[in-house]
Scaffold this active site. Sequence first.
Site, mmCIF file in Angstrom:
data_model
loop_
_atom_site.group_PDB
_atom_site.id
_atom_site.type_symbol
_atom_site.label_atom_id
_atom_site.label_comp_id
_atom_site.label_asym_id
_atom_site.label_seq_id
_atom_site.Cartn_x
_atom_site.Cartn_y
_atom_site.Cartn_z
ATOM 1 N N TRP A 10 0.606 -1.523 -0.559
ATOM 2 C CA TRP A 10 0.150 -0.155 0.182
ATOM 3 C C TRP A 10 0.438 1.556 -0.003
ATOM 4 O O TRP A 10 0.207 2.408 -0.183
ATOM 5 C CB TRP A 10 -1.074 -0.140 1.018
ATOM 6 N N LYS A 11 2.150 1.209 0.365
ATOM 7 C CA LYS A 11 3.082 2.290 0.663
ATOM 8 C C LYS A 11 2.330 3.700 1.226
ATOM 9 O O LYS A 11 1.833 2.887 2.219
ATOM 10 C CB LYS A 11 3.310 2.899 -1.178
ATOM 11 N N GLY A 174 4.955 1.837 -10.787
ATOM 12 C CA GLY A 174 3.509 3.539 -11.008
ATOM 13 C C GLY A 174 3.926 3.996 -12.102
ATOM 14 O O GLY A 174 3.523 5.532 -12.022
ATOM 15 N N SER A 214 3.552 -1.880 -12.148
ATOM 16 C CA SER A 214 2.504 -1.351 -13.611
ATOM 17 C C SER A 214 1.740 -3.160 -13.487
ATOM 18 O O SER A 214 1.166 -3.125 -14.170
ATOM 19 C CB SER A 214 3.428 -1.416 -14.150
ATOM 20 N N GLY A 236 -0.275 0.387 -6.381
ATOM 21 C CA GLY A 236 -1.406 1.244 -7.709
ATOM 22 C C GLY A 236 -2.942 0.211 -7.210
ATOM 23 O O GLY A 236 -3.547 0.619 -6.677
HETATM 24 P P1 13P Z 1 3.089 -0.096 -8.546
HETATM 25 O O1 13P Z 1 2.148 -2.225 -9.302
HETATM 26 O O2 13P Z 1 1.949 0.747 -8.896
HETATM 27 O O3 13P Z 1 3.784 -0.324 -10.119
HETATM 28 O O4 13P Z 1 4.030 -0.552 -7.960
HETATM 29 C C1 13P Z 1 4.502 -1.475 -7.731
HETATM 30 C C2 13P Z 1 5.481 -1.794 -6.706
HETATM 31 O O5 13P Z 1 6.321 -1.170 -5.854
HETATM 32 C C3 13P Z 1 5.269 -2.699 -5.351
HETATM 33 O O6 13P Z 1 5.940 -2.563 -4.752
#
Ligand code: 13P
Length: 251
Positions: A10-11, A174, A214, A236
């Site tokens: 989820w960052k 991302g 992604s 994301g």
């Molecule tokens: P995204 O899926 O948003 O590109 O991020 C990938 C990620 O860094 C998961 O740790």
Amino acid sequence: MRKKIVAGNWKMNTTVAEGVELAKAVAAKSVEVPAGVDLVVAPPFTHLVCVADALKGSKVALSAQNCADHEKGAYTGEVAVNMLTSVGCEYTILGHSERRQYYGETDEKLVVKTKLALEAGIKVILCVGENLDEREAGKHFEVVKNQTEAVLYTLTAEQLKSIVVAYEPVWAIGTGKTATAAQAEEIHACIRKVIAAKFGEEAAEEVTILYGGSCKPSNAKELFAEKDIDGGLIGGAALKADDFIQIALSF
Ligand code: 13P
């Protein structure tokens, strides 16, 4: 047979209330996901206690996004591994490219963190991956090999069993630019070869290697069909329960 895993990173997103709502939605929909696929969510530290509660009784495991490189003490702002076990974390992500890039995470620190986590009984999702310059210079295999060896070669065969590797090409995170299934597979196969060189083919075959960058419902099936891709680390798309579960149904 190695484990298939779909993990959501989820960052630095959601408030606690939003995170609990998301966790409840993921837990509710997780019944659709077959038994052979494990689900993991990694919310921010502040959410762990409440999200653990929201996940109770479901098959969804809890992960942190990082941990401290010390056991305890005067390290303001840090979170120790025994704090993570005390709230029910089963995993922690380590070495995410955002931590390597913005917070000076070095391989040396990652060795210390990995060992502390494993000793505390926490499984580690170790992230590796090259940036755009490194890929364009044709150094992607070398970068990933070095990052993998730097941490995994310091471990015992027993400790390796608690490691999940996540290949996340920095240029795909991302950005909407996914690595093609073939690009991802050749790196995954390389990671497995690097592991086999130290621990043997059999041990390497048991290590789950996730793809991240992604990854979404529209491309997960193609990626997961590859021989050495055992699931995904999702950014994301993990912020929407429907998309996250859809990805987990893509094997
Ligand atoms: P995204 O899926 O948003 O590109 O991020 C990938 C990620 O860094 C998961 O740790």
